[in-house]
Design a protein around this motif. Structure first.
Motif, PDB file in Angstrom:
ATOM      1  N   ILE A 191     -30.093  71.062   4.989  1.00 30.11           N
ATOM      2  CA  ILE A 191     -30.239  71.808   4.473  1.00 30.11           C
ATOM      3  C   ILE A 191     -30.528  73.703   4.713  1.00 30.11           C
ATOM      4  CG2 ILE A 191     -30.802  73.190   2.736  1.00 30.11           C
ATOM      5  CD1 ILE A 191     -28.927  70.622   1.697  1.00 30.11           C
ATOM      6  N   PHE A 192     -31.294  73.549   5.840  1.00 32.24           N
ATOM      7  CA  PHE A 192     -32.291  75.130   6.595  1.00 32.24           C
ATOM      8  C   PHE A 192     -31.369  75.661   7.579  1.00 32.24           C
ATOM      9  CE2 PHE A 192     -36.653  73.214   5.740  1.00 32.24           C
ATOM     10  CZ  PHE A 192     -36.941  73.292   4.984  1.00 32.24           C
ATOM     11  N   THR A 193     -30.326  74.600   8.223  1.00 31.27           N
ATOM     12  CA  THR A 193     -29.855  75.255   9.276  1.00 31.27           C
ATOM     13  C   THR A 193     -28.298  75.905   8.647  1.00 31.27           C
ATOM     14  OG1 THR A 193     -30.259  73.396  10.434  1.00 31.27           O
ATOM     15  CG2 THR A 193     -27.736  74.232  11.672  1.00 31.27           C
ATOM     16  N   LEU A 194     -27.887  74.848   7.415  1.00 28.39           N
ATOM     17  CA  LEU A 194     -26.958  75.188   6.699  1.00 28.39           C
ATOM     18  C   LEU A 194     -26.964  76.692   6.361  1.00 28.39           C
ATOM     19  CD1 LEU A 194     -24.714  72.159   4.778  1.00 28.39           C
ATOM     20  CD2 LEU A 194     -24.601  73.742   7.479  1.00 28.39           C
ATOM     21  N   VAL A 195     -28.448  76.949   5.806  1.00 27.90           N
ATOM     22  CA  VAL A 195     -28.970  78.116   4.599  1.00 27.90           C
ATOM     23  C   VAL A 195     -28.903  79.315   5.813  1.00 27.90           C
ATOM     24  CG1 VAL A 195     -30.735  79.051   3.638  1.00 27.90           C
ATOM     25  CG2 VAL A 195     -29.705  77.062   3.235  1.00 27.90           C
ATOM     26  N   ASP A 196     -29.380  78.656   6.988  1.00 28.40           N
ATOM     27  CA  ASP A 196     -29.622  80.007   7.634  1.00 28.40           C
ATOM     28  C   ASP A 196     -28.501  80.146   8.228  1.00 28.40           C
ATOM     29  OD1 ASP A 196     -32.313  79.378   8.013  1.00 28.40           O
ATOM     30  OD2 ASP A 196     -32.570  78.306   9.637  1.00 28.40           O
ATOM     31  N   ALA A 197     -26.906  79.642   8.479  1.00 22.44           N
ATOM     32  CA  ALA A 197     -26.124  79.635   9.157  1.00 22.44           C
ATOM     33  C   ALA A 197     -25.058  81.100   7.687  1.00 22.44           C
ATOM     34  CB  ALA A 197     -25.731  79.022   8.930  1.00 22.44           C
TER      35      ALA A 197
ATOM     36  N   GLU B  96     -31.538  90.758  -1.366  1.00 28.50           N
ATOM     37  CA  GLU B  96     -32.382  90.331  -1.629  1.00 28.50           C
ATOM     38  C   GLU B  96     -31.862  89.398  -2.501  1.00 28.50           C
ATOM     39  OE1 GLU B  96     -34.396  92.999  -4.317  1.00 28.50           O
ATOM     40  OE2 GLU B  96     -34.961  94.597  -2.125  1.00 28.50           O
ATOM     41  N   PHE B  97     -30.836  89.331  -3.729  1.00 33.31           N
ATOM     42  CA  PHE B  97     -29.854  88.349  -4.514  1.00 33.31           C
ATOM     43  C   PHE B  97     -29.013  87.342  -3.506  1.00 33.31           C
ATOM     44  CE2 PHE B  97     -26.086  86.751  -6.302  1.00 33.31           C
ATOM     45  CZ  PHE B  97     -27.531  86.432  -7.934  1.00 33.31           C
ATOM     46  N   ILE B  98     -29.190  87.505  -2.640  1.00 35.08           N
ATOM     47  CA  ILE B  98     -28.342  86.341  -1.732  1.00 35.08           C
ATOM     48  C   ILE B  98     -29.835  85.754  -1.470  1.00 35.08           C
ATOM     49  CG2 ILE B  98     -27.217  85.822   0.271  1.00 35.08           C
ATOM     50  CD1 ILE B  98     -24.965  87.868  -0.713  1.00 35.08           C
ATOM     51  N   GLY B  99     -30.675  85.959  -0.773  1.00 41.99           N
ATOM     52  CA  GLY B  99     -31.277  85.728  -0.665  1.00 41.99           C
ATOM     53  C   GLY B  99     -32.847  84.659  -1.332  1.00 41.99           C
ATOM     54  N   SER B 100     -32.561  85.293  -3.033  1.00 44.28           N
ATOM     55  CA  SER B 100     -32.837  84.576  -3.446  1.00 44.28           C
ATOM     56  C   SER B 100     -32.349  82.655  -3.981  1.00 44.28           C
ATOM     57  CB  SER B 100     -33.331  85.290  -4.635  1.00 44.28           C
ATOM     58  OG  SER B 100     -32.202  84.509  -5.138  1.00 44.28           O
ATOM     59  N   VAL B 101     -31.121  83.009  -3.682  1.00 44.71           N
ATOM     60  CA  VAL B 101     -30.543  82.197  -3.688  1.00 44.71           C
ATOM     61  C   VAL B 101     -30.032  81.117  -2.982  1.00 44.71           C
ATOM     62  CG1 VAL B 101     -27.880  81.161  -4.146  1.00 44.71           C
ATOM     63  CG2 VAL B 101     -27.881  83.318  -5.741  1.00 44.71           C
ATOM     64  N   THR B 102     -30.307  81.431  -2.020  1.00 46.67           N
ATOM     65  CA  THR B 102     -30.449  80.890  -0.334  1.00 46.67           C
ATOM     66  C   THR B 102     -31.940  79.682  -0.426  1.00 46.67           C
ATOM     67  OG1 THR B 102     -31.107  82.760   1.072  1.00 46.67           O
ATOM     68  CG2 THR B 102     -28.851  81.727   0.563  1.00 46.67           C
ATOM     69  N   GLY B 103     -33.216  80.724  -0.651  1.00 51.15           N
ATOM     70  CA  GLY B 103     -34.108  80.222  -0.888  1.00 51.15           C
ATOM     71  C   GLY B 103     -34.385  79.196  -1.885  1.00 51.15           C
ATOM     72  N   ALA B 104     -33.444  79.454  -3.379  1.00 47.05           N
ATOM     73  CA  ALA B 104     -33.424  78.112  -3.763  1.00 47.05           C
ATOM     74  C   ALA B 104     -33.137  76.559  -4.057  1.00 47.05           C
ATOM     75  CB  ALA B 104     -32.820  78.387  -5.198  1.00 47.05           C
ATOM     76  N   LEU B 105     -31.730  77.014  -2.815  1.00 47.60           N
ATOM     77  CA  LEU B 105     -31.404  76.158  -1.400  1.00 47.60           C
ATOM     78  C   LEU B 105     -32.503  75.440  -0.604  1.00 47.60           C
ATOM     79  CD1 LEU B 105     -27.555  77.344  -1.572  1.00 47.60           C
ATOM     80  CD2 LEU B 105     -27.868  75.902  -3.005  1.00 47.60           C
ATOM     81  N   LYS B 106     -32.423  76.386   0.257  1.00 47.41           N
ATOM     82  CA  LYS B 106     -33.620  75.246   0.990  1.00 47.41           C
ATOM     83  C   LYS B 106     -34.898  74.574   0.403  1.00 47.41           C
ATOM     84  CE  LYS B 106     -34.072  78.025   5.086  1.00 47.41           C
ATOM     85  NZ  LYS B 106     -35.120  79.159   5.858  1.00 47.41           N
ATOM     86  N   LEU B 107     -35.209  75.677  -0.922  1.00 48.45           N
ATOM     87  CA  LEU B 107     -36.400  74.008  -1.749  1.00 48.45           C
ATOM     88  C   LEU B 107     -35.461  73.060  -2.199  1.00 48.45           C
ATOM     89  CD1 LEU B 107     -39.051  74.038  -2.853  1.00 48.45           C
ATOM     90  CD2 LEU B 107     -38.448  75.410  -5.468  1.00 48.45           C
ATOM     91  N   ALA B 108     -34.785  73.124  -2.804  1.00 51.68           N
ATOM     92  CA  ALA B 108     -33.661  71.377  -3.386  1.00 51.68           C
ATOM     93  C   ALA B 108     -33.619  70.744  -2.141  1.00 51.68           C
ATOM     94  CB  ALA B 108     -32.369  72.069  -3.508  1.00 51.68           C
ATOM     95  N   GLY B 109     -32.989  71.270  -0.781  1.00 48.82           N
ATOM     96  CA  GLY B 109     -32.436  70.240   0.008  1.00 48.82           C
ATOM     97  C   GLY B 109     -34.035  69.848   0.458  1.00 48.82           C
TER      98      GLY B 109
END
Length: 416
Positions: A42-48, A283-296
């Protein structure tokens, strides 16, 4: 020396556990492997995803604000669309006014694009291209690189000289067997001399405007080409701020004041223009990807929890199988902390092996990379994965290690 000996001895016990009970050990480590894979994947995919989005948005520039009729995001759902449509487009006079009066404005340019156009050179044709007309300062705002040739001069830009800088895709399509510089291409019944070729940009994840399929011409040349025929032009302004204006609040406030003053908007009247920041998208996309990292991370932790119990089970079995050996070690003078650390390190190594297996699976995700979405396991995520796996081993092995260290040597030797 004692620590080094303990380290290698624990490593040897862990390897022996893998050799002697391969299936049992691998099945027990599967939880750690799946957990590490889930978290780090998840971290790797979010970083990508972040890297691809940043690359897609880099075409808009950094510390940049766009002035036009339409907002990037419609934050007022009940606002009538026709009010946006009736707004006046920015003009050359507004561009000059902002250029002369903006204290927080580093650079400003005016531009307009016309899409779905056809470019020709002799018998070669490029379809569905974009004609992009802009003022000279655009070169100081946009980050695009010219691979061959040069940019417009101030004189060429002001006088509307029919020179053009073309995209890499256009150059490949129209000039397959030679250099594009100095050649003349046709579009909309007009001829343009090629003076430059942009570096290849490639596909982007968000399908943002690409330089590959456009020809860039001076804004005044575009106006002559379209306005002289009565065609509609709706340009925008692109404004670059200074680095010290971190949140772009100064330039946003200044632009709003300058535009309202130039357009004669009264204090109680609403703005008839939109100020759009690319930073807001990031910033908006950053908040979305941050939520994805948390969920993962949460999902992965459940697998890690299962893996932790599996390792604890292995260690309890290992303690039982080596009870007599523990008794002999203690009888020969081994301290409680030595036995404790021995089993603790063994549990850590076992979990470490599971973590390495999970990271190996994550690295395999790079096989699914595309031009616009590059997947790679970076060093930071690698360290995080190894740290989590080692930590899980320590936590899982603490109870078995304590039980082993507290054994009575006489009772332990009798267990044989």
């Amino acid at each position: 020396m004692l620590f080094i000996r303990l380290f290698f001895e624990s490593f040897r016990f862990a390897v022996n556990a893998l050799k002697e009970n391969v299936l049992r050990t691998i099945l027990s480590l599967l939880g750690v492997t799946v957990g590490i894979f889930a978290i780090i994947a998840i971290f790797t995919l979010v970083d990508a995803l972040n890297n691809s989005i940043q690359s897609s948005l880099s075409v808009f520039g950094d510390k940049v604000m766009y002035v036009g009729k339409w907002p990037f995001a419609f934050n007022e759902p009940n606002y009538p669309w026709w009010k946006y449509y009736r707004r006046p487009s920015p003009t050359v006079k507004e561009y000059q006014f902002i250029k002369e009066n903006g204290k927080w404005v580093k650079h400003v340019a005016i531009f307009e694009d016309k899409r779905g156009k056809t470019f020709q050179y002799r018998n070669n044709t490029f379809e569905d291209g974009t004609i992009f007309g802009t003022s000279y300062e655009y070169n100081k705002i946009n980050t695009s690189t010219i691979e061959q040739g040069r940019y417009f001069t101030v004189s060429e830009s002001q006088n509307g000289v029919q020179n053009a800088i073309i995209g890499h895709g256009v150059a490949e399509q129209l000039f397959r067997h030679g250099d594009a510089i100095g050649k003349t291409i046709k579009t909309q019944g007009q001829k343009f001399k090629v003076i430059g070729v942009f570096e290849k940009q490639g596909e982007s994840l968000l399908n943002t405007p690409s330089n590959d399929n456009l020809i860039m011409i001076p804004y005044s040349a575009l106006v002559k080409m379209y306005a002289s025929k009565g065609n509609y032009i709706s340009p925008q302004l692109i404004v670059k701020g200074f680095e010290e204006d971190e949140n772009m609040e100064e330039i946003q406030g200044e632009l709003r004041g300058l535009l309202r003053r130039f357009r004669g908007i009264r204090p109680k009247e609403e703005d008839n223009f939109a100020l759009n920041k690319t930073d807001a998208i990031v910033e908006f996309i950053g908040s979305v990807t941050g939520a994805l990292k948390l969920a993962g991370g949460v999902i992965g932790m459940f697998s890690i929890l299962v893996g932790g119990f599996s390792i604890a089970n292995i260690m309890f079995v290992s303690v039982k199988e080596r009870t007599s050996q523990i008794g002999i070690q203690k009888a020969l003078g081994a301290k409680n902390y030595f036995i404790l650390l021995q089993f603790l390190c063994e549990a850590m190594f076992l979990s470490f092996f599971g973590g390495i297996m999970g990271l190996f699976l994550v690295s395999g995700l790079s096989l699914f990379s595309t031009e616009s979405f590059q997947i790679s396991l970076n060093f930071q995520n690698l360290i995080v994965g190894l740290f989590i796996s080692a930590l899980v081993g320590v936590i899982s092995g603490i109870a078995p290690a304590i039980s082993a260290s507290r054994m009575d040597p006489v009772e332990a030797m009798r267990a044989s």
